[in-house]
Design an enzyme around this catalytic site. Structure first.
Site, short mmCIF file in Angstrom:
data_model
loop_
_atom_site.label_atom_id
_atom_site.label_comp_id
_atom_site.label_asym_id
_atom_site.label_seq_id
_atom_site.Cartn_x
_atom_site.Cartn_y
_atom_site.Cartn_z
N LYS A 19 0.92 -1.05 -0.11
CA LYS A 19 0.14 -0.06 -0.05
C LYS A 19 0.88 1.18 -0.03
O LYS A 19 0.76 2.06 -0.81
CB LYS A 19 -0.99 0.20 1.24
CG LYS A 19 -1.70 1.23 1.28
CD LYS A 19 -2.91 0.72 2.07
CE LYS A 19 -2.93 0.78 3.74
NZ LYS A 19 -2.69 2.12 4.33
N SER A 20 1.93 1.33 0.81
CA SER A 20 2.62 2.50 0.98
C SER A 20 3.55 2.85 -0.42
O SER A 20 3.33 3.88 -0.90
CB SER A 20 3.86 2.10 2.20
OG SER A 20 3.14 2.34 3.31
N ASP A 311 1.78 -1.36 11.94
CA ASP A 311 0.30 -1.64 11.38
C ASP A 311 0.17 -3.02 11.79
O ASP A 311 -1.09 -3.60 11.39
CB ASP A 311 0.41 -1.60 9.83
CG ASP A 311 0.46 -0.21 9.47
OD1 ASP A 311 0.07 0.63 10.30
OD2 ASP A 311 0.77 0.37 8.42
C1 S3P Z 1 2.56 4.77 6.03
C2 S3P Z 1 2.95 4.92 7.24
C3 S3P Z 1 2.46 4.66 8.70
C4 S3P Z 1 1.48 3.51 8.57
C5 S3P Z 1 0.66 3.52 7.56
C6 S3P Z 1 1.22 3.85 6.14
C7 S3P Z 1 3.18 5.31 5.11
O1 S3P Z 1 1.88 5.78 9.18
O2 S3P Z 1 0.82 3.41 9.57
O3 S3P Z 1 -0.27 2.52 7.25
O4 S3P Z 1 2.80 4.82 3.91
O5 S3P Z 1 3.85 6.08 5.07
P1 S3P Z 1 2.65 6.74 10.28
O6 S3P Z 1 3.75 7.26 9.05
O7 S3P Z 1 1.58 7.74 10.37
O8 S3P Z 1 3.30 6.24 11.18
#
Ligand code: S3P
Length: 429
Positions: A19-20, A311
Site C-alpha cells: 500500500k505505501s 501496522d
Molecule cells: C505509512 C506510514 C505509517 C503506517 C501507514 C502507512 C506510509 O503511518 O501506519 O499505514 O505509507 O508512510 P505513520 O507514518 O503515521 O506511522
C-alpha cells in the site's frame, strides 16, 4: 461475516502490492516528466483515493488491472482542482499530498472520511507552515478538512516528535520545491520507501543514520515500478500459519524492507517457524515465506522496533493471545491515532473472545494461554471500520471455539479487497 475454527491451513497465497509503495508510485509518477508504469499496484480503496486526487489535479492516469500508467507532467505540472479533494480513509494520501500541495501556486481543500477527519494533522501543519505554506484546519481542531494555500517554500531541518513515515515524506515532498535542502531527523527510522523511490525517479536524497535530506528541484523522470507484496497484508497469513494447528503455507512475494520487517523478528522471538525462500535483494527486497504452526511464547516489543511493525501490532496481539506467557507492547501510543484507536479496539475485542488483555497508555499487556490450551472463544467483533482490526480477528477466529462474527467485515477493501477469498482458499473451502 461469520467465521469458524479450523485445523486446516495449507497451500500458497500471493500477497497483493504494498500500500505505501503503491501510493508513492502514483504520487512520484505524477511529479515526474513522462510515463510511469506501475505493475502489481494495490487496487485497494486507499490507493484508488490517491489516483482520484491526482486525476483531479490534472494528471492522466490509466488504471488497467495489470498496469497503472501515469502521464506525469513534472514538478510544476499539477493544476488547481475543481472542488474539494477527497482522500477517503487514507492517512498516507492526506499527509503526503499535503506536502505536495503546500508548494503549489493554488489553493486546495483536502478532506476524507469520518476517520480521517479525526486523525491528527498538526504533525504536518507545523513543519509545512515553518517552510512557508499556509494550512488551515477548517474545523479548528488540527484535523481535516485542511485548506492548503501553497507558497514558495524554504528548506528546513526538522525533528519530528512522532516517528512517522507520513510526516517525514510530507516534509521531503515539500522539500522538492524548497529554496534549499530539507532534512528530517527521526527519533528512530520509519519506513524509507519515499527515500528509495524518490532516488529511483532521479531525486538527490541522502540518508545518514536517522536523517534524510532532499535537495530541491530535481528533474524527476518517469519510471517502471514493480510493487512488492505488502508485508502488512502478509502479516495475517504469517499469524494464521503460526497459530492454526498443522498449518503449512507458502506466502509469495513479500516485501521485506528492513524498515518494515519487524513482524518477522517478533515472530522469531516468539518461537515462530518462518523460512525465507527466493530472496531478491535488489531495490525493495522481497522473499517468499514458508510458515508452519509453531508453539509461541510471549515477548516484549518496544523502542526502535515499533515503527518497523506499527501496522502489524493488532495481529501480533492476536498471536500473543495464543502464546504462552505475557507479551508486553510499549512505545506504541501511535496506535491510538490510526484508522481506529487500535489499543482500545483490540482490548474490547480480544477481551470479548476471552483473552486476558490490558490496555496501557502506549501499548498492551496480553497474558496469553498455552498453545495446547487455546482458550479464545468466538464473539461478535466490531472492527470500528478499521481494515487491520477486521483481518486480525478473522485470524483470531480460526483458533477460537465456536463462531465469530465480524460485523463490519467489508472494510478490508481499504488494503486487501480479496483477503477473505485468499484466506478461504488456504482453509480449503
Ligand atoms: C505509512 C506510514 C505509517 C503506517 C501507514 C502507512 C506510509 O503511518 O501506519 O499505514 O505509507 O508512510 P505513520 O507514518 O503515521 O506511522
Amino acid at each position: 461475516m461469520k467465521f469458524r475454527k479450523t485445523n486446516h491451513l495449507k497451500g500458497e497465497v500471493t500477497i497483493p502490492g504494498d500500500k505505501s509503495i503503491s501510493h508513492r508510485a502514483v504520487m512520484f509518477g505524477a511529479l515526474s516528466k513522462g510515463k510511469t508504469e506501475v505493475s502489481n499496484f494495490l487496487q485497494g480503496a486507499d490507493c484508488l483515493s490517491t489516483i482520484d486526487c491526482f486525476r483531479r489535479l490534472g494528471i492522466e492516469i490509466e488504471n488497467r488491472p495489470d498496469l497503472i500508467t501515469i502521464h506525469g507532467k513534472g514538478l510544476d505540472g499539477l493544476s488547481a482542482p475543481a472542488g474539494i479533494l477527497d482522500a477517503g480513509n487514507s492517512g498516507t494520501t492526506t499527509r503526503l499530498l499535503s506536502g505536495i500541495l503546500a508548494a503549489q501556486p493554488f489553493e486546495t481543500t483536502l478532506t476524507g472520511d469520518a476517520s480521517i477527519q479525526k486523525r491528527p494533522m498538526l504533525r504536518i501543519i507545523e513543519p509545512l507552515s515553518m517552510m512557508g505554506a499556509h494550512i488551515e484546519s477548517l474545523g479548528g481542531n488540527n484535523c481535516a478538512p485542511l485548506k492548503i494555500t501553497g507558497a514558495p517554500l524554504k528548506g528546513i531541518h526538522y525533528y519530528p516528535k512522532v516517528i512517522s513515515a507520513q510526516v517525514k515524506s510530507a516534509i521531503l515532498l515539500a522539500g522538492l520545491y524548497a529554496d534549499s535542502p530539507t532534512s528530517v531527523t527521526e527519533l528512530a527510522i520509519s519506513r524509507n520507501h519515499s527515500e528509495l523511490m524518490l532516488r529511483t525517479f532521479g531525486a538527490d536524497v541522502r540518508t545518514e543514520g536517522t536523517t534524510a535530506t532532499v535537495f530541491p528541484r530535481p528533474a524527476l523522470q518517469g519510471q517502471k515500478i514493480r510493487v512488492p507484496g505488502d508485508i502488512s497484508s502478509a502479516a495475517y497469513f504469517i499469524a494464521a500459519g503460526l497459530l492454526v494447528p498443522g498449518a503449512d503455507i507458502l506466502i509469495r512475494n513479500v516485501g521485506i524492507n528492513p524498515t518494515r520487517n519487524g513482524i518477522l523478528k517478533v515472530a522469531e522471538a516468539m518461537g515462530g517457524n518462518i523460512t525465507l525462500l527466493n530472496e531478491n535483494k535488489e531495490g525493495e527486497p522481497t522473499a517468499d515465506l514458508h510458515v508452519t504452526c509453531s508453539p509461541l511464547h510471549g515477548t516484549v516489543i518496544e523502542g526502535d522496533m515499533i515503527p518497523t511493525l506499527i501496522d502489524e501490532l493488532p495481529v501480533i496481539a492476536v498471536m500473543a493471545a495464543a502464546a504462552e506467557g505475557a507479551t508486553i507492547i510499549k512505545d506504541a501510543a501511535e496506535l491510538r491515532v490510526k484508522e481506529s484507536n487500535r489499543i482500545d479496539v483490540m482490548v474490547e475485542n480480544l477481551s470479548a473472545m476471552g483473552c486476558d488483555i490490558t490496555g496501557t497508555e502506549d501499548g498492551m499487556i496480553i497474558r496469553g494461554h498455552h498453545p495446547s490450551d487455546r482458550l479464545l472463544h468466538g464473539a461478535v467483533i466490531h472492527a470500528h471500520d478499521d481494515h487491520r482490526i477486521a483481518m486480525s480477528f478473522a485470524v483470531a477466529s480460526l483458533i477460537a471455539e465456536g463462531e465469530t462474527e465480524i460485523t463490519d467485515s467489508k472494510c478490508v477493501a481499504i488494503s486487501y479487497p480479496d483477503f477473505y477469498d485468499d484466506l478461504r482458499k488456504l482453509c480449503g473451502n
